[in-house]
Design a protein around this motif. Structure first.
Motif, short mmCIF file in Angstrom:
data_model
loop_
_atom_site.label_atom_id
_atom_site.label_comp_id
_atom_site.label_asym_id
_atom_site.label_seq_id
_atom_site.Cartn_x
_atom_site.Cartn_y
_atom_site.Cartn_z
N ALA A 138 -3.27 -6.78 -27.52
CA ALA A 138 -2.13 -6.81 -26.60
C ALA A 138 -0.95 -6.01 -27.15
CB ALA A 138 -1.72 -8.25 -26.34
N ALA A 139 -0.69 -6.15 -28.45
CA ALA A 139 0.45 -5.44 -29.06
C ALA A 139 0.30 -3.93 -28.92
CB ALA A 139 0.57 -5.83 -30.54
N HIS A 140 -0.89 -3.40 -29.18
CA HIS A 140 -1.11 -1.95 -29.07
C HIS A 140 -1.19 -1.49 -27.62
CE1 HIS A 140 -1.40 -0.57 -33.17
NE2 HIS A 140 -2.18 -1.58 -33.49
N LEU A 141 -1.75 -2.32 -26.76
CA LEU A 141 -1.90 -1.95 -25.36
C LEU A 141 -0.54 -1.75 -24.69
CD1 LEU A 141 -3.83 -1.51 -22.97
CD2 LEU A 141 -3.66 -3.96 -22.50
N PHE A 142 0.41 -2.61 -25.03
CA PHE A 142 1.73 -2.52 -24.40
C PHE A 142 2.68 -1.60 -25.16
CE2 PHE A 142 0.22 -6.62 -22.73
CZ PHE A 142 0.38 -6.37 -21.39
N ASN A 143 2.26 -1.11 -26.32
CA ASN A 143 3.14 -0.22 -27.08
C ASN A 143 3.02 1.23 -26.62
OD1 ASN A 143 4.93 0.49 -29.37
ND2 ASN A 143 3.11 1.45 -30.20
N ASP A 144 1.81 1.79 -26.68
CA ASP A 144 1.61 3.19 -26.30
C ASP A 144 0.13 3.43 -26.07
OD1 ASP A 144 1.01 6.16 -27.06
OD2 ASP A 144 3.18 6.10 -26.70
N MET A 145 -0.22 3.99 -24.90
CA MET A 145 -1.63 4.16 -24.56
C MET A 145 -2.33 5.15 -25.49
SD MET A 145 -4.21 3.28 -22.91
CE MET A 145 -3.47 2.18 -21.69
N GLN A 146 -1.63 6.22 -25.88
CA GLN A 146 -2.24 7.20 -26.79
C GLN A 146 -2.52 6.56 -28.14
OE1 GLN A 146 -0.05 10.84 -27.16
NE2 GLN A 146 -1.45 11.75 -28.63
N ASP A 147 -1.56 5.79 -28.65
CA ASP A 147 -1.78 5.07 -29.89
C ASP A 147 -2.89 4.04 -29.75
OD1 ASP A 147 0.14 6.47 -31.23
OD2 ASP A 147 1.68 4.93 -31.09
N PHE A 148 -2.98 3.43 -28.58
CA PHE A 148 -4.01 2.42 -28.32
C PHE A 148 -5.40 3.01 -28.50
CE2 PHE A 148 -6.97 0.41 -25.35
CZ PHE A 148 -6.91 -0.91 -25.80
N LEU A 149 -5.62 4.20 -27.99
CA LEU A 149 -6.92 4.85 -28.12
C LEU A 149 -7.22 5.19 -29.57
CD1 LEU A 149 -6.78 7.20 -25.00
CD2 LEU A 149 -8.00 5.03 -25.22
#
Length: 254
Positions: A138-149
Motif C-alpha cells: 500500500a505504501a508504494h502503491l500510493f507513493n509513485d506508480m513508477q517506483d511501485f513497478l
C-alpha cells in the motif's frame, strides 16, 4: 524544544517497543493481543500497572518477578530501549519526508515483532507477514506508480533467489526468511536490500563466530536470523546512499 521532542519520542518509543514485544510473543501462540492481561510466564500471576511500566519496572524490580523472583528476560528492556533510540533516529534523519518515515516505521515495527518471535520460538508468523506485505504494498502503491513497478521487480527477484537457495539448502535458511526478504526487496529496492543482506551476514559472523570458537555453542545450533535481517536492513536504509556513493567513487578512482 528539540530536546523536548526527543524526550517525548523516547517515551512513545519505549511504549511502542513494549507493545510490539507482546505482539511478537503472543501471535505465534495464537493468544489475544489486547484482551488478556499480562502475567508472569513462570508463576502466571497477573501483573499490576506498576509492573508494566517499560524499562522502569524492570530496573525497579531488579530484573525479577515480584512474586516468584524468577528472572525476567532481558528482551523486554532491550527492545524498549532500541525502539526509543530508533524513534529518535527516524525523527532526526527524516527531514519531514513522509515516505521515509513510513518506510523506517515499517522496518522498526515489523522488525521488532519478527525478531522477538524468532528469538522466542524460531517462527516468523504468516499472519504478521501478510500484514507486513500488505502495508508495504500500500505504501508504494500510493507513493509513485513508477517506483511501485521498480520495487515490485526487486521483491519478486529476491523472492525467487531466496526460494531457489531454500530449495537447494533447506537446512541453511527458513521459509519465513524467504518471505521476509521478498517483502524487504519490495520495501527497500534491490540495491539497499543487497547491502542489508551483506550487513546481516556480517552481524551473524560477528556475534556467533566468537561463541563458536569459544565452544559456547555448537555448529548445530539454529540461528534466529530475523534480528540480523532487520538490523542489517535498518542500517542499510540509512547508510545505503553514502555507501554506494563511496563505492562508485572508489571504482572511478581505480
Amino acid at each position: 524544544m528539540e530536546t523536548v521532542y526527543l524526550l517525548i519520542l523516547c517515551v512513545y518509543g519505549v511504549v511502542w517497543g513494549s507493545f510490539l514485544t507482546v505482539v511478537g510473543l503472543r501471535v505465534p501462540l495464537n493468544q489475544p493481543i489486547t484482551v488478556s492481561r499480562s502475567a508472569c510466564p513462570n508463576c502466571h500471576r497477573i501483573l499490576s500497572a506498576k509492573e508494566l511500566i517499560p524499562v522502569f519496572s524492570f530496573l525497579h524490580q531488579k530484573g525479577k518477578c515480584r512474586n516468584c523472583r524468577q528472572q525476567i528476560s532481558l528482551i523486554y528492556p532491550i527492545i524498549e530501549l532500541v525502539s526509543a533510540a530508533a524513534f529518535c533516529l527516524i525523527y532526526v534523519s527524516s527531514n519531514n519526508q513522509l515516505f521515509q518515515i513510513i518506510n523506517t516505521g515499517l522496518l522498526l515495527t515489523f522488525g521488532i515483532i519478527f525478531s522477538v518471535s524468532d528469538l522466542s520460538y524460531q517462527i516468523l508468523p504468516d499472519r504478521i507477514m501478510r500484514w507486513f506485505a500488505t502495508t508495504v504494498f500500500a505504501a508504494h502503491l500510493f507513493n509513485d506508480m513508477q517506483d511501485f513497478l521498480f520495487y515490485s521487480a526487486s521483491g519478486i527477484t529476491f523472492f525467487l533467489l531466496f526460494y531457489l537457495f531454500y530449495r537447494i539448502f533447506p537446512d541453511c535458511i527458513g521459509g519465513g526468511d524467504v518471505k521476509c526478504y521478498a517483502v524487504l526487496g519490495f520495501l527497500l529496492g534491490y540495491q539497499t536490500c543487497v547491502l542489508a543482506l551483506l550487513l546481516a551476514c556480517l552481524l551473524v559472523f560477528a556475534v556467533y563466530l566468537p561463541l563458536l570458537l569459544a565452544k559456547k555453542i555448537t555448529s548445530q545450533r539454529v540461528i534466529p536470523f530475523a534480528p540480523f535481517i532487520f538490523t542489517g536492513a535498518f542500517m542499510a536504509y540509512f547508510i545505503g546512499p553514502a555507501f554506494y556513493e563511496w563505492l562508485n567513487l572508489l571504482l572511478y578512482i581505480t
